[in-house]
Motif scaffolding. Structure first.
Motif, PDB file in Angstrom:
ATOM      1  N   ALA A 115       1.017  -1.014   0.237  1.00  0.00           N
ATOM      2  CA  ALA A 115       0.034   0.060  -0.241  1.00  0.00           C
ATOM      3  C   ALA A 115       0.535   1.438   0.209  1.00  0.00           C
ATOM      4  O   ALA A 115       0.779   2.292  -0.782  1.00  0.00           O
ATOM      5  CB  ALA A 115      -1.226  -0.151   1.373  1.00  0.00           C
ATOM      6  N   ARG A 116       1.977   0.968   0.501  1.00  0.00           N
ATOM      7  CA  ARG A 116       2.609   2.494   1.298  1.00  0.00           C
ATOM      8  C   ARG A 116       3.882   2.337  -0.158  1.00  0.00           C
ATOM      9  O   ARG A 116       3.208   4.054  -0.812  1.00  0.00           O
ATOM     10  CB  ARG A 116       3.672   2.135   2.196  1.00  0.00           C
ATOM     11  N   SER A 120       3.688   5.578  -2.407  1.00  0.00           N
ATOM     12  CA  SER A 120       4.370   6.398  -3.039  1.00  0.00           C
ATOM     13  C   SER A 120       4.932   7.203  -4.379  1.00  0.00           C
ATOM     14  O   SER A 120       5.461   7.848  -4.659  1.00  0.00           O
ATOM     15  CB  SER A 120       5.649   6.824  -1.922  1.00  0.00           C
ATOM     16  N   TRP A 121       4.745   5.611  -4.758  1.00  0.00           N
ATOM     17  CA  TRP A 121       6.114   5.550  -6.101  1.00  0.00           C
ATOM     18  C   TRP A 121       5.012   6.344  -7.190  1.00  0.00           C
ATOM     19  O   TRP A 121       5.541   7.866  -7.931  1.00  0.00           O
ATOM     20  CB  TRP A 121       5.235   4.597  -6.769  1.00  0.00           C
ATOM     21  N   GLN A 122       3.064   6.586  -7.154  1.00  0.00           N
ATOM     22  CA  GLN A 122       2.642   7.455  -7.852  1.00  0.00           C
ATOM     23  C   GLN A 122       2.587   8.996  -7.608  1.00  0.00           C
ATOM     24  O   GLN A 122       2.899   9.946  -7.632  1.00  0.00           O
ATOM     25  CB  GLN A 122       0.755   6.398  -7.636  1.00  0.00           C
ATOM     26  N   LYS A 123       2.770   9.040  -6.118  1.00  0.00           N
ATOM     27  CA  LYS A 123       3.390  10.155  -5.699  1.00  0.00           C
ATOM     28  C   LYS A 123       4.215  10.852  -6.051  1.00  0.00           C
ATOM     29  O   LYS A 123       4.645  12.133  -6.233  1.00  0.00           O
ATOM     30  CB  LYS A 123       2.597  10.491  -3.997  1.00  0.00           C
ATOM     31  N   PHE A 124       5.808   9.887  -5.340  1.00  0.00           N
ATOM     32  CA  PHE A 124       6.385  10.723  -6.217  1.00  0.00           C
ATOM     33  C   PHE A 124       7.184  11.310  -7.985  1.00  0.00           C
ATOM     34  O   PHE A 124       7.669  12.052  -8.334  1.00  0.00           O
ATOM     35  CB  PHE A 124       7.797   9.810  -5.479  1.00  0.00           C
ATOM     36  N   ARG A 125       6.082  10.376  -8.556  1.00  0.00           N
ATOM     37  CA  ARG A 125       5.828  10.517  -9.893  1.00  0.00           C
ATOM     38  C   ARG A 125       5.705  11.219 -10.533  1.00  0.00           C
ATOM     39  O   ARG A 125       6.004  11.852 -10.936  1.00  0.00           O
ATOM     40  CB  ARG A 125       5.791   9.060 -10.702  1.00  0.00           C
ATOM     41  N   ALA A 126       4.087  11.639  -9.377  1.00  0.00           N
ATOM     42  CA  ALA A 126       3.622  13.051 -10.373  1.00  0.00           C
ATOM     43  C   ALA A 126       4.470  14.556  -9.622  1.00  0.00           C
ATOM     44  O   ALA A 126       4.737  15.438 -10.259  1.00  0.00           O
ATOM     45  CB  ALA A 126       2.395  13.389 -10.112  1.00  0.00           C
ATOM     46  N   ILE A 127       4.875  14.193  -8.592  1.00  0.00           N
ATOM     47  CA  ILE A 127       5.873  15.854  -8.236  1.00  0.00           C
ATOM     48  C   ILE A 127       7.007  15.434  -9.097  1.00  0.00           C
ATOM     49  O   ILE A 127       7.124  17.020  -8.820  1.00  0.00           O
ATOM     50  CB  ILE A 127       6.299  14.984  -6.482  1.00  0.00           C
ATOM     51  N   ARG A 128       7.851  14.814  -9.400  1.00  0.00           N
ATOM     52  CA  ARG A 128       8.441  15.398 -10.455  1.00  0.00           C
ATOM     53  C   ARG A 128       8.054  15.698 -11.400  1.00  0.00           C
ATOM     54  O   ARG A 128       9.498  15.852 -12.269  1.00  0.00           O
ATOM     55  CB  ARG A 128       9.815  13.488 -10.283  1.00  0.00           C
ATOM     56  N   ASN A 129       6.991  14.998 -11.991  1.00  0.00           N
ATOM     57  CA  ASN A 129       7.028  15.345 -13.616  1.00  0.00           C
ATOM     58  C   ASN A 129       6.126  16.235 -13.333  1.00  0.00           C
ATOM     59  O   ASN A 129       5.440  16.934 -14.665  1.00  0.00           O
ATOM     60  CB  ASN A 129       6.788  14.610 -14.012  1.00  0.00           C
ATOM     61  N   SER A 130       5.987  17.052 -12.545  1.00  0.00           N
ATOM     62  CA  SER A 130       5.163  18.409 -12.350  1.00  0.00           C
ATOM     63  C   SER A 130       5.675  19.738 -12.347  1.00  0.00           C
ATOM     64  O   SER A 130       6.840  19.571 -11.916  1.00  0.00           O
ATOM     65  CB  SER A 130       4.515  18.987 -10.770  1.00  0.00           C
ATOM     66  N   ASP A 131       5.168  20.965 -13.102  1.00  0.00           N
ATOM     67  CA  ASP A 131       5.460  21.555 -13.380  1.00  0.00           C
ATOM     68  C   ASP A 131       6.024  23.051 -11.370  1.00  0.00           C
ATOM     69  O   ASP A 131       7.049  23.371 -11.800  1.00  0.00           O
ATOM     70  CB  ASP A 131       5.699  23.146 -14.418  1.00  0.00           C
ATOM     71  N   LEU A 132       4.857  22.629 -10.898  1.00  0.00           N
ATOM     72  CA  LEU A 132       5.053  23.448  -9.382  1.00  0.00           C
ATOM     73  C   LEU A 132       4.312  22.637  -9.014  1.00  0.00           C
ATOM     74  O   LEU A 132       2.957  21.606  -9.028  1.00  0.00           O
ATOM     75  CB  LEU A 132       4.527  24.927 -10.219  1.00  0.00           C
ATOM     76  N   VAL A 133       4.299  22.789  -7.173  1.00  0.00           N
ATOM     77  CA  VAL A 133       3.979  21.565  -6.222  1.00  0.00           C
ATOM     78  C   VAL A 133       2.900  22.393  -5.611  1.00  0.00           C
ATOM     79  O   VAL A 133       3.827  23.348  -4.705  1.00  0.00           O
ATOM     80  CB  VAL A 133       4.994  20.244  -5.985  1.00  0.00           C
ATOM     81  N   ILE A 134       2.167  22.094  -5.227  1.00  0.00           N
ATOM     82  CA  ILE A 134       1.594  23.182  -4.053  1.00  0.00           C
ATOM     83  C   ILE A 134       1.656  22.007  -3.150  1.00  0.00           C
ATOM     84  O   ILE A 134       1.551  20.978  -2.635  1.00  0.00           O
ATOM     85  CB  ILE A 134       0.001  23.339  -4.327  1.00  0.00           C
ATOM     86  N   CYS A 135       2.010  22.856  -1.559  1.00  0.00           N
ATOM     87  CA  CYS A 135       1.966  22.287  -0.205  1.00  0.00           C
ATOM     88  C   CYS A 135       1.259  22.721   1.164  1.00  0.00           C
ATOM     89  O   CYS A 135       0.853  24.131   0.506  1.00  0.00           O
ATOM     90  CB  CYS A 135       3.457  21.769   0.080  1.00  0.00           C
TER      91      CYS A 135
END
Length: 345
Positions: A115-116, A120-135
């Motif tokens: 589950a983790r 994490s794979w999906q989240k990290f992939r989205a983060i690294r391939n986004s132009d800007l990341v909102i936290c």
């Protein structure tokens, strides 16, 4: 500005923080005629909890594919001059401007196994391939740099808001209820909350949301505070506002939060807050809550003992009303719009 929102979150949860976030954000977005909004809804859904107004939003309906939640979103029909924003860590199939919102790192901190790994794979992939990341808080931004380091200049902190449904009700009769809101597992420290109230026989526990009580939870409640608890399930914002107004306090013993919306809701309602000085909670609560250094029964007992002071209660309520004004969904919307506009420049 052409914006495409991937609404996969409605297929993953019936309600929750991510759903509230996007529902509130989109309510403002649909009033902005300078934005051309397309929302993709995938069927079947667990609940159509994102409100759409056909006049200001183009709704695209799609059937879910096999393993839909893990797959990229086909954006070919929308062209390349769009901004893509997923409700849950997905990427577009085409090279278009992309924004990802990161809410927390609970999976990385508290989950194990497949589950983790998948999350994490999906989240990290989205983060690294986004132009800007909102936290949604500075703490979440710091956690991002710990678990998935990227260029800091790609991160934007945009705080969650609080619904205007929360406000002080004049002349309300206070009672002895201590409010516990939301999930109860893992780091939420529900057991500590129950054992703390065992020490204060004049208080009762009102449990909101989080699913039905488990047999283990009922056994714990019967052992520690028999006859002094109730589970209300999921209730409306207006109903929760009434509870906050009547309550002795909100008890929020969580050891980790990406933001902690109930803290801001309670303060906006004029309800004192007892919580833990950890993760994002100090950002949200400021100096307007009783924050303990560690999640222990002894620490919470000391806080509840302090809360018996009427002078302190009045100060917490007054300070909380001021602190809560820092957070609104309109400001969240405007700050998010600024992120989109950066990508248009």
């Amino acid at each position: 500005m052409k914006l495409v929102i991937d609404g996969i979150i409605e297929s993953l949860q019936n309600n929750g923080g991510c759903t509230v976030y996007f529902n509130q954000f989109l309510s403002f977005l649909q009033q902005d005629k300078k934005v051309s909004l397309t929302y993709i809804r995938f069927f079947p859904v667990m609940g159509e909890n994102v409100s759409l107004h056909d006049a200001n939003c183009s709704l695209v309906k799609r059937d879910q594919r096999f393993l839909e939640r893990w797959r990229d979103v086909d954006t070919s029909q929308f062209g390349d001059d769009i901004i893509f924003h997923s409700t849950h860590y997905r990427l577009p199939t085409r090279n278009v401007r992309t924004v990802t919102t990161v809410h927390d790192f609970t999976y990385e901190l508290y989950r194990k196994g497949p589950a983790r790994w998948m999350h994490s794979w999906q989240k990290f992939r989205a983060i690294r391939n986004s132009d800007l990341v909102i936290c949604v808080s500075q703490n979440t931004a710091d956690d991002l740099m710990r678990f998935c380091p990227i260029e800091r200049d790609k991160i934007r902190v945009v705080y969650n808001g609080v619904s205007e449904s929360y406000f002080p009700i004049q002349g309300v009769q206070k009672d002895s209820s201590v409010i516990f809101v939301g999930a109860r597992g893992w780091y939420k420290n529900f057991t500590l909350a129950v054992r703390t109230l065992n020490l204060f026989p004049y208080l009762k526990l009102t449990i909101v949301g989080g699913g039905a009580l488990t047999p283990e939870e009922r056994a714990l409640l019967e052992e520690c505070i028999p006859g002094r608890y109730e589970w209300l399930g999921r209730i409306s914002d207006s109903g929760l506002n009434e509870l906050y107004n009547k309550a002795y306090c909100l008890f929020y013993p969580s050891s980790y939060e990406g933001f902690g919306i109930p803290v801001a809701e309670a303060m906006r309602s004029g309800c004192p807050v007892v919580a833990v000085h950890t993760s994002s909670i100090p950002e949200v609560a400021g100096d307007a809550a009783l924050l303990v250094k560690g999640a222990t029964v002894d620490a919470f007992r000391a806080a509840f003992t302090q809360l018996e002071s009427q002078a302190l209660r009045k100060k917490l309520i007054a300070d909380g009303l001021v602190q809560a004004k820092k957070f609104s969904w309109e400001k969240c919307y405007q700050d998010t719009l600024c992120v989109y506009q950066e990508l248009m420049e």
